[in-house]
Motif scaffolding. Sequence first.
Motif, mmCIF file in Angstrom:
data_model
loop_
_atom_site.group_PDB
_atom_site.id
_atom_site.type_symbol
_atom_site.label_atom_id
_atom_site.label_comp_id
_atom_site.label_asym_id
_atom_site.label_seq_id
_atom_site.Cartn_x
_atom_site.Cartn_y
_atom_site.Cartn_z
ATOM 1 N N PHE A 162 -6.006 -0.526 -0.812
ATOM 2 C CA PHE A 162 -5.382 -1.908 -1.259
ATOM 3 C C PHE A 162 -5.001 -2.761 0.055
ATOM 4 O O PHE A 162 -4.073 -2.235 0.958
ATOM 5 N N HIS A 168 -9.887 -10.870 -1.914
ATOM 6 C CA HIS A 168 -10.277 -10.120 -3.072
ATOM 7 C C HIS A 168 -9.791 -8.833 -3.454
ATOM 8 O O HIS A 168 -10.293 -8.289 -4.423
ATOM 9 N N SER A 169 -9.040 -8.255 -2.486
ATOM 10 C CA SER A 169 -8.603 -7.110 -2.717
ATOM 11 C C SER A 169 -7.381 -6.974 -3.775
ATOM 12 O O SER A 169 -6.704 -7.780 -4.036
ATOM 13 N N PRO A 170 -7.680 -5.939 -4.825
ATOM 14 C CA PRO A 170 -6.545 -5.726 -5.828
ATOM 15 C C PRO A 170 -5.530 -4.969 -5.351
ATOM 16 O O PRO A 170 -5.574 -4.613 -3.949
ATOM 17 N N CYS A 171 -4.316 -4.773 -5.948
ATOM 18 C CA CYS A 171 -3.195 -4.047 -5.210
ATOM 19 C C CYS A 171 -3.118 -2.811 -6.653
ATOM 20 O O CYS A 171 -3.837 -2.792 -7.352
ATOM 21 N N CYS A 174 -2.617 -3.782 -10.235
ATOM 22 C CA CYS A 174 -3.852 -4.390 -10.738
ATOM 23 C C CYS A 174 -4.527 -3.290 -11.479
ATOM 24 O O CYS A 174 -4.952 -3.340 -12.687
ATOM 25 N N ARG A 239 -9.444 -7.578 -8.515
ATOM 26 C CA ARG A 239 -8.220 -7.915 -8.491
ATOM 27 C C ARG A 239 -7.791 -8.719 -9.833
ATOM 28 O O ARG A 239 -8.652 -9.471 -10.402
ATOM 29 N N CYS A 243 -1.839 -10.305 -12.342
ATOM 30 C CA CYS A 243 -1.010 -9.285 -11.756
ATOM 31 C C CYS A 243 0.426 -9.589 -11.431
ATOM 32 O O CYS A 243 0.549 -10.602 -10.859
ATOM 33 N N CYS A 246 0.623 -8.952 -7.286
ATOM 34 C CA CYS A 246 -0.044 -9.963 -6.374
ATOM 35 C C CYS A 246 -0.879 -10.692 -6.847
ATOM 36 O O CYS A 246 -1.458 -11.729 -6.288
#
Length: 250
Positions: A162, A168-171, A174, A239, A243, A246
């Motif tokens: 993450f 574009h990155s989820p955590c 997410c 992502r 959320c 984030c």
Amino acid sequence: MLSDEELLRYSRQILLQHIDIDGQLRLKASRVLIVGLGGLGSPVALYLAAAGVGELHLADFDSVDLTNLQRQVVHDSHSVGRPKVDSAMTRLAALNPEVRLVAHRQALDADSLAAAVAAVDLVLDCCDNFSTREAVNAACVAARKPLVSGAAIRLEGQLSVFDPRQAHSPCYHCLYGHGVEAELTCSEAGVVGPLVGLVGSLQALEALKLLAGFGEPMVGRLLLIDALGTRFRELKVRRDPACAVCGGVS
């Protein structure tokens, strides 16, 4: 610069065009926080120290127990009863005295965790409980620090990266939300030693890729490992705009 001894010590990975001298210098200048020095944290700490990551921050409030030794390979029989941080520091210093070691022997609360994350370039989640994973994830999102997350229980493992620096990155939240009500630990469900070694080794590899700047880290991807059938499956992870952790971070 790299000394003659360092050039010799790291020569096999410096030979790789993806790392070379520049990548090795980036590793030497890097600071990494490892949260948990158990089954996952053991190979992570050993491989990052061996690879020449300049500074390792080691966080674990537990002591070594005899039942740990089946899988937590940074410790040995002489370490039983010692704080895991102290046991790991002894082993890592013997492996590579060039690496600077910073100890966090107490449980990290909100303030100390935020400070610990802010002091490094990358965090590895090697713990074994959901509440700590959630807290580490939130601290990484707030500080915009990449997080390499691994997990293993019974005969199943997971791995993902993450990176809040990437839009574009989820955590972690997410993907897992608020988790499950009944969370099992290795002491309750069991785990096979080589599986945590595999997941931890992959975590170390992802960390080296991020720090040295090569390859394609597993951002937006979740690796599922079935040790019983020796099968690997990859899922795309997006992502979540809503959320709670984030969603409001740009």
